[in-house]
Every structure is written in structure tokens, then in C-alpha cells.
Write an enzyme that holds these catalytic residues in place. Structure first.
Site, short mmCIF file in Angstrom:
data_model
loop_
_atom_site.label_atom_id
_atom_site.label_comp_id
_atom_site.label_asym_id
_atom_site.label_seq_id
_atom_site.Cartn_x
_atom_site.Cartn_y
_atom_site.Cartn_z
N ASP A 29 0.92 -1.01 -0.25
CA ASP A 29 0.44 -0.08 0.19
C ASP A 29 0.66 1.22 0.33
OD1 ASP A 29 -3.27 0.47 0.82
OD2 ASP A 29 -1.83 2.36 1.44
N ASN A 86 -13.21 -2.53 2.11
CA ASN A 86 -13.78 -1.50 2.81
C ASN A 86 -14.83 -1.74 1.03
OD1 ASN A 86 -12.36 -0.58 4.40
ND2 ASN A 86 -10.97 -0.10 3.85
N VAL A 95 -10.98 3.04 -3.33
CA VAL A 95 -10.02 2.38 -4.77
C VAL A 95 -11.36 1.87 -5.37
CG1 VAL A 95 -9.03 1.81 -6.28
CG2 VAL A 95 -8.09 3.22 -4.62
N HIS A 99 -10.24 -4.43 -3.08
CA HIS A 99 -9.19 -5.40 -2.54
C HIS A 99 -9.08 -5.53 -1.52
CE1 HIS A 99 -10.19 -0.79 -2.40
NE2 HIS A 99 -9.23 -0.68 -1.80
N ILE A 100 -8.21 -6.28 -0.74
CA ILE A 100 -8.80 -7.04 0.39
C ILE A 100 -6.89 -6.69 0.75
CG2 ILE A 100 -7.66 -8.88 2.14
CD1 ILE A 100 -8.90 -10.70 -0.50
N HIS A 101 -6.90 -4.92 2.08
CA HIS A 101 -6.03 -4.90 2.71
C HIS A 101 -6.00 -5.70 3.86
CE1 HIS A 101 -6.90 -0.73 2.27
NE2 HIS A 101 -8.51 -0.45 1.82
P1 AMP Z 1 -10.10 1.80 0.31
O1 AMP Z 1 -9.58 3.28 0.77
O2 AMP Z 1 -9.58 0.52 1.14
O3 AMP Z 1 -10.23 1.92 -1.16
O4 AMP Z 1 -8.49 1.68 -0.19
C1 AMP Z 1 -7.03 1.93 -1.40
C2 AMP Z 1 -6.04 1.84 -0.85
O5 AMP Z 1 -5.10 1.61 -1.71
C3 AMP Z 1 -5.12 3.17 -0.23
O6 AMP Z 1 -4.34 2.45 1.08
C4 AMP Z 1 -4.20 3.25 -0.67
O7 AMP Z 1 -3.39 3.91 -0.25
C5 AMP Z 1 -4.04 2.89 -1.49
N1 AMP Z 1 -3.66 3.49 -2.79
C6 AMP Z 1 -4.18 3.95 -3.44
N2 AMP Z 1 -3.36 4.11 -4.81
C7 AMP Z 1 -2.12 3.76 -4.77
C8 AMP Z 1 -0.88 3.10 -5.61
N3 AMP Z 1 -0.88 4.17 -6.15
N4 AMP Z 1 0.07 2.46 -4.19
C9 AMP Z 1 -0.87 1.54 -3.64
N5 AMP Z 1 -1.59 1.99 -3.00
C10 AMP Z 1 -2.63 2.65 -3.27
#
Ligand code: AMP
Length: 113
Positions: A29, A86, A95, A99-101
Site C-alpha cells: 500500500d 472496505n 478505490v 481489494h483486500i487490505h
Molecule cells: P480503500 O480506502 O479501502 O479503497 O483502499 C485503497 C487503498 O489503496 C488505500 O489504502 C491507498 O493507500 C491505496 N492506494 C491508492 N493508490 C495506490 C497506489 N498507487 N499504490 C499502492 N496503493 C495505493
């Protein structure tokens, strides 16, 4: 138009790739919320969990297995880690590509804020 994470999967936007196969990839991330924080994304642009369909069942399992395997590879298995998905505004999604954090390397609070 490709999503941000499709561009990362396709190598058009740089990222620290931790795992890649024909169905998914895992990458660090860009704004880590823990000493280790990576994302696992499907190659397929499913916008968010609630829009996955029964046809995505095995893909969803693959994403979870990958999350666990990469966490293990990074040494998180013993101390523990958290997985988070999320969905939408209240979920904190920013985004629109599933995606799985995976977060680890410190004690995480519960409940989340
Ligand atoms: P969410 O808020 O659950 O949609 O998570 C989106 C995640 O994507 C956030 O933790 C951001 O920090 C991460 N993110 C956004 N752009 C990038 C990128 N270019 N490379 C890696 N992580 C990213």
C-alpha cells in the site's frame, strides 16, 4: 477505462509487487497504516465485494488464500495480521476495484474507528 489497480496489475503504474499470478496480484500500500500493509486485488475489475457474483466464488477464495500466503511469506503468521475489505462510503472505500487490505507488524485496535 482501466481502474488504478488494473494499471498496477498491468505494470503501467509502478508498485512494490509482492505476488502476481494470472488471477491476482499483491502489492505494498502506498500509504501504509501498519509496518506491513499490502493489498490483494483480482485482475478482474470487480468494483467492490457486494458486486461480486457467484461466478466469482473461486476467485474470491483465491484472493483470501493469496492474502494468507503473502502474509506468511512476510513473517506475519506468528504475530498475526488483519484483513479488511472496505465497501462503499461508510466502509471507507476510495478505490473502486475490489481489494483486500492486509495489515500487520503492530497491535491493531478493535473495534476499528
Ligand atoms: P480503500 O480506502 O479501502 O479503497 O483502499 C485503497 C487503498 O489503496 C488505500 O489504502 C491507498 O493507500 C491505496 N492506494 C491508492 N493508490 C495506490 C497506489 N498507487 N499504490 C499502492 N496503493 C495505493
Amino acid at each position: 477505462m482501466k481502474t488504478l489497480f488494473e494499471k498496477i496489475y498491468d505494470g503501467e503504474i509502478p508498485a512494490e509487487i509482492l505476488h502476481k499470478d494470472e488471477l491476482c496480484c499483491a502489492f505494498a500500500d502506498i500509504s501504509p497504516q501498519a509496518p506491513t500493509h499490502f493489498l490483494v486485488i483480482p485482475r478482474k475489475a470487480i468494483p467492490r465485494l457486494g458486486e461480486a457474483t457467484p461466478e466469482d466464488q473461486s476467485l474470491l477464495g483465491h484472493l483470501l488464500l493469496t492474502a494468507g500466503q503473502v502474509a506468511k511469506k512476510l513473517g506475519l503468521s506468528e504475530t498475526g495480521f488483519r484483513t479488511v475489505i472496505n465497501h462503499g462510503t461508510h466502509g471507507g472505500e476510495t478505490v473502486p476495484h475490489l481489494h483486500i487490505h492486509v495489515l500487520g507488524g503492530r497491535q491493531l485496535d478493535w473495534p476499528p474507528g
